[in-house]
Design a protein around this motif. Structure first.
Motif, PDB file in Angstrom:
ATOM      1  N   PRO A  81      35.477  38.450 -45.983  1.00  0.00           N
ATOM      2  CA  PRO A  81      36.873  38.188 -46.366  1.00  0.00           C
ATOM      3  C   PRO A  81      37.039  37.764 -47.824  1.00  0.00           C
ATOM      4  CG  PRO A  81      36.412  37.249 -44.213  1.00  0.00           C
ATOM      5  CD  PRO A  81      35.093  37.696 -44.768  1.00  0.00           C
ATOM      6  N   PHE A  82      36.062  37.063 -48.373  1.00  0.00           N
ATOM      7  CA  PHE A  82      36.145  36.661 -49.775  1.00  0.00           C
ATOM      8  C   PHE A  82      35.942  37.860 -50.693  1.00  0.00           C
ATOM      9  CE2 PHE A  82      34.985  32.799 -47.504  1.00  0.00           C
ATOM     10  CZ  PHE A  82      35.926  31.906 -47.992  1.00  0.00           C
ATOM     11  N   ILE A  83      35.089  38.791 -50.285  1.00  0.00           N
ATOM     12  CA  ILE A  83      34.903  40.016 -51.061  1.00  0.00           C
ATOM     13  C   ILE A  83      36.213  40.780 -51.133  1.00  0.00           C
ATOM     14  CG2 ILE A  83      33.692  42.237 -51.184  1.00  0.00           C
ATOM     15  CD1 ILE A  83      31.347  40.858 -49.733  1.00  0.00           C
ATOM     16  N   ASP A  84      36.869  40.914 -50.002  1.00  0.00           N
ATOM     17  CA  ASP A  84      38.146  41.627 -49.964  1.00  0.00           C
ATOM     18  C   ASP A  84      39.184  40.934 -50.844  1.00  0.00           C
ATOM     19  OD1 ASP A  84      36.951  43.351 -48.164  1.00  0.00           O
ATOM     20  OD2 ASP A  84      37.780  42.333 -46.392  1.00  0.00           O
ATOM     21  N   LEU A  85      39.227  39.616 -50.786  1.00  0.00           N
ATOM     22  CA  LEU A  85      40.184  38.850 -51.591  1.00  0.00           C
ATOM     23  C   LEU A  85      39.934  39.060 -53.077  1.00  0.00           C
ATOM     24  CD1 LEU A  85      42.367  36.542 -51.805  1.00  0.00           C
ATOM     25  CD2 LEU A  85      40.429  34.952 -51.891  1.00  0.00           C
ATOM     26  N   HIS A  90      41.156  40.089 -58.124  1.00  0.00           N
ATOM     27  CA  HIS A  90      40.361  39.948 -59.347  1.00  0.00           C
ATOM     28  C   HIS A  90      39.422  41.148 -59.488  1.00  0.00           C
ATOM     29  CE1 HIS A  90      41.900  35.830 -59.447  1.00  0.00           C
ATOM     30  NE2 HIS A  90      41.599  35.783 -58.157  1.00  0.00           N
ATOM     31  N   PRO A  91      39.993  42.334 -59.634  1.00  0.00           N
ATOM     32  CA  PRO A  91      39.185  43.563 -59.589  1.00  0.00           C
ATOM     33  C   PRO A  91      38.239  43.748 -60.766  1.00  0.00           C
ATOM     34  CG  PRO A  91      41.452  44.065 -60.216  1.00  0.00           C
ATOM     35  CD  PRO A  91      41.441  42.629 -59.801  1.00  0.00           C
ATOM     36  N   ASP A  92      38.373  42.936 -61.811  1.00  0.00           N
ATOM     37  CA  ASP A  92      37.489  43.081 -62.974  1.00  0.00           C
ATOM     38  C   ASP A  92      36.244  42.199 -62.884  1.00  0.00           C
ATOM     39  OD1 ASP A  92      39.125  44.970 -64.241  1.00  0.00           O
ATOM     40  OD2 ASP A  92      40.403  43.389 -65.075  1.00  0.00           O
ATOM     41  N   HIS A  93      36.116  41.433 -61.827  1.00  0.00           N
ATOM     42  CA  HIS A  93      34.930  40.591 -61.648  1.00  0.00           C
ATOM     43  C   HIS A  93      33.857  41.316 -60.850  1.00  0.00           C
ATOM     44  CE1 HIS A  93      37.744  37.418 -62.819  1.00  0.00           C
ATOM     45  NE2 HIS A  93      36.702  36.606 -62.978  1.00  0.00           N
ATOM     46  N   ALA A 224      36.780  22.966 -56.600  1.00  0.00           N
ATOM     47  CA  ALA A 224      37.911  23.026 -55.673  1.00  0.00           C
ATOM     48  C   ALA A 224      37.382  22.655 -54.293  1.00  0.00           C
ATOM     49  CB  ALA A 224      38.521  24.420 -55.661  1.00  0.00           C
ATOM     50  N   LEU A 225      37.917  21.573 -53.705  1.00  0.00           N
ATOM     51  CA  LEU A 225      37.446  21.058 -52.420  1.00  0.00           C
ATOM     52  C   LEU A 225      38.475  21.374 -51.337  1.00  0.00           C
ATOM     53  CD1 LEU A 225      36.932  18.777 -54.855  1.00  0.00           C
ATOM     54  CD2 LEU A 225      35.892  17.518 -52.992  1.00  0.00           C
ATOM     55  N   PHE A 226      37.983  21.848 -50.183  1.00  0.00           N
ATOM     56  CA  PHE A 226      38.844  22.131 -49.043  1.00  0.00           C
ATOM     57  C   PHE A 226      38.193  21.569 -47.779  1.00  0.00           C
ATOM     58  CE2 PHE A 226      39.387  25.483 -52.193  1.00  0.00           C
ATOM     59  CZ  PHE A 226      40.770  25.521 -52.354  1.00  0.00           C
ATOM     60  N   TYR A 227      38.912  20.672 -47.085  1.00  0.00           N
ATOM     61  CA  TYR A 227      38.364  20.022 -45.896  1.00  0.00           C
ATOM     62  C   TYR A 227      39.419  19.944 -44.794  1.00  0.00           C
ATOM     63  CZ  TYR A 227      34.193  18.703 -48.483  1.00  0.00           C
ATOM     64  OH  TYR A 227      33.023  18.749 -49.197  1.00  0.00           O
ATOM     65  N   GLY A 228      38.939  19.856 -43.551  1.00  0.00           N
ATOM     66  CA  GLY A 228      39.814  19.638 -42.411  1.00  0.00           C
ATOM     67  C   GLY A 228      39.829  18.181 -42.016  1.00  0.00           C
ATOM     68  N   ASP A 229      40.979  17.716 -41.516  1.00  0.00           N
ATOM     69  CA  ASP A 229      41.088  16.290 -41.178  1.00  0.00           C
ATOM     70  C   ASP A 229      40.563  15.962 -39.792  1.00  0.00           C
ATOM     71  OD1 ASP A 229      43.082  17.386 -39.602  1.00  0.00           O
ATOM     72  OD2 ASP A 229      44.728  16.225 -40.470  1.00  0.00           O
ATOM     73  N   GLN A 230      40.111  16.997 -39.052  1.00  0.00           N
ATOM     74  CA  GLN A 230      39.544  16.754 -37.725  1.00  0.00           C
ATOM     75  C   GLN A 230      38.240  17.536 -37.547  1.00  0.00           C
ATOM     76  OE1 GLN A 230      42.731  17.220 -34.613  1.00  0.00           O
ATOM     77  NE2 GLN A 230      44.079  17.456 -36.379  1.00  0.00           N
ATOM     78  N   LEU A 274      44.709  28.371 -49.298  1.00  0.00           N
ATOM     79  CA  LEU A 274      43.327  28.342 -49.773  1.00  0.00           C
ATOM     80  C   LEU A 274      43.041  29.544 -50.679  1.00  0.00           C
ATOM     81  CD1 LEU A 274      40.101  27.410 -48.017  1.00  0.00           C
ATOM     82  CD2 LEU A 274      40.326  29.786 -48.682  1.00  0.00           C
ATOM     83  N   GLN A 275      43.474  30.720 -50.252  1.00  0.00           N
ATOM     84  CA  GLN A 275      43.245  31.931 -51.048  1.00  0.00           C
ATOM     85  C   GLN A 275      43.911  31.826 -52.414  1.00  0.00           C
ATOM     86  OE1 GLN A 275      44.764  34.973 -48.445  1.00  0.00           O
ATOM     87  NE2 GLN A 275      42.837  35.188 -47.336  1.00  0.00           N
ATOM     88  N   GLU A 276      45.130  31.326 -52.433  1.00  0.00           N
ATOM     89  CA  GLU A 276      45.852  31.218 -53.703  1.00  0.00           C
ATOM     90  C   GLU A 276      45.182  30.197 -54.622  1.00  0.00           C
ATOM     91  OE1 GLU A 276      48.010  31.953 -56.771  1.00  0.00           O
ATOM     92  OE2 GLU A 276      48.195  33.137 -54.921  1.00  0.00           O
ATOM     93  N   LYS A 277      44.694  29.102 -54.060  1.00  0.00           N
ATOM     94  CA  LYS A 277      44.048  28.084 -54.890  1.00  0.00           C
ATOM     95  C   LYS A 277      42.696  28.569 -55.416  1.00  0.00           C
ATOM     96  CE  LYS A 277      46.500  24.082 -53.101  1.00  0.00           C
ATOM     97  NZ  LYS A 277      46.495  22.872 -52.252  1.00  0.00           N
ATOM     98  N   ILE A 278      41.972  29.341 -54.608  1.00  0.00           N
ATOM     99  CA  ILE A 278      40.728  29.929 -55.102  1.00  0.00           C
ATOM    100  C   ILE A 278      41.029  30.884 -56.253  1.00  0.00           C
ATOM    101  CG2 ILE A 278      38.837  31.506 -54.542  1.00  0.00           C
ATOM    102  CD1 ILE A 278      38.773  30.290 -51.746  1.00  0.00           C
ATOM    103  N   SER A 279      42.065  31.711 -56.089  1.00  0.00           N
ATOM    104  CA  SER A 279      42.455  32.629 -57.164  1.00  0.00           C
ATOM    105  C   SER A 279      42.830  31.866 -58.425  1.00  0.00           C
ATOM    106  CB  SER A 279      43.628  33.510 -56.717  1.00  0.00           C
ATOM    107  OG  SER A 279      43.211  34.487 -55.800  1.00  0.00           O
TER     108      SER A 279
END
Length: 289
Positions: A81-85, A90-93, A224-230, A274-279
């Protein structure tokens, strides 16, 4: 790459200007995918490489994906999924999706520092091949769970050339001294199996030495940190501790907490966020001009 070809002077007499006009220009590079590229002798030391069209060694930066699986399982295929994103936004990377040697109890194959060093082998191979591949060896890392832990440790401890420009940490363990881990009845046994003690100085506190939260320093890259609260596998406190350590060292970072567990139950709106913040991190810290 196609070489420069010109007519031989024994066949046609031309002026230097005419020769320049007759030289063939290199054709634009096409998008290329290389699968299961070996970076070592072990069968798990493989990566897939996605090279964009029209790449060059002066602008094509690289995103490295590191899968999770508790250091003992998992595969690069889970990072699709990250490859697709990245390809979409970001097609130039260039993209590297890597496997590493998984830890096993019998025979004993430790995770640390072997898995950190596997990342280093991948980075060094790409740096050595930058002209052949036509890439610029500046890297961003995206890791999930154990892969996030490995990515953070690589940046904080092993990236001596400052080639890593940011790390995306998705539910990565950061502090093995936390009671969630240290009070587990199997923790000491797991630590003894996971750590190659011969690779560390005598008297090393292995829980601290392999915990990213204790390795943060002023040269660490943005995170960039991403966590779940449970989260039942990585306590939210691990994200909070890393957030505090990054703040104390003046490291730019973004800390996002979602409602839910280890990422597999996050809502659609959270995944889009999450996807937008990674971008955003890619655009800010690994921009291709």
């Amino acid at each position: 790459m196609i070489g420069m070809i010109s007519c031989s002077s024994s066949e046609v007499e031309t002026s230097p200007k005419q020769e320049d006009n007759q030289e063939e220009q290199p054709l634009p590079l096409t998008a290329t995918t290389l699968t299961d590229v070996a970076y070592g002798q072990h069968p798990q030391q493989k990566y897939d490489l996605y090279l964009p069209a029209d790449r060059s060694s002066s602008r094509t930066k690289v995103l490295v994906l590191v899968h999770g699986g508790g250091w003992i399982e998992g595969d690069k295929s889970s990072m699709t999924p990250f490859i697709d994103l990245i390809k979409e936004r970001h097609p130039d990377h260039a993209i590297v999706n890597m496997n590493y040697v998984l830890a096993t109890p019998v025979p004993v194959v430790p995770a640390f520092p072997n898995q950190f060093l596997d990342i280093d082998r991948v980075v060094e191979k790409l740096v050595a091949e930058k002209e052949a591949l036509q890439i610029l060896p500046e890297f961003g890392m995206i890791g999930t769970s154990a892969g996030a832990h490995l990515s953070l440790m690589y940046d904080f401890v092993y990236d001596e050339g400052d080639r890593i420009k940011f790390v995306v940490d998705i539910v990565g363990p950061t502090d093995f001294t936390h009671p969630f881990f240290s009070e587990d009845p199997n923790f000491e046994l797991a630590l003894s199996l996971f750590v190659d003690e011969s690779q560390y100085p005598t008297g090393t506190d292995y829980a601290k030495a392999t915990s990213p939260v204790f390795q943060v320093n002023p040269q660490s890259s943005p995170v960039a940190l991403f966590y779940g609260d449970q989260d039942p596998l990585v306590p939210l406190d691990n994200g909070v501790a890393l957030d505090s350590a990054l703040t104390a060292n003046g490291i730019p970072h973004d800390f996002t907490i979602y409602s839910g567990g280890h990422g597999d139950d996050w809502g659609e709106a959270d995944i889009l966020d999450l996807q937008e913040k990674i971008s955003g991190f890619i655009r800010e810290y690994l921009l291709v001009d």
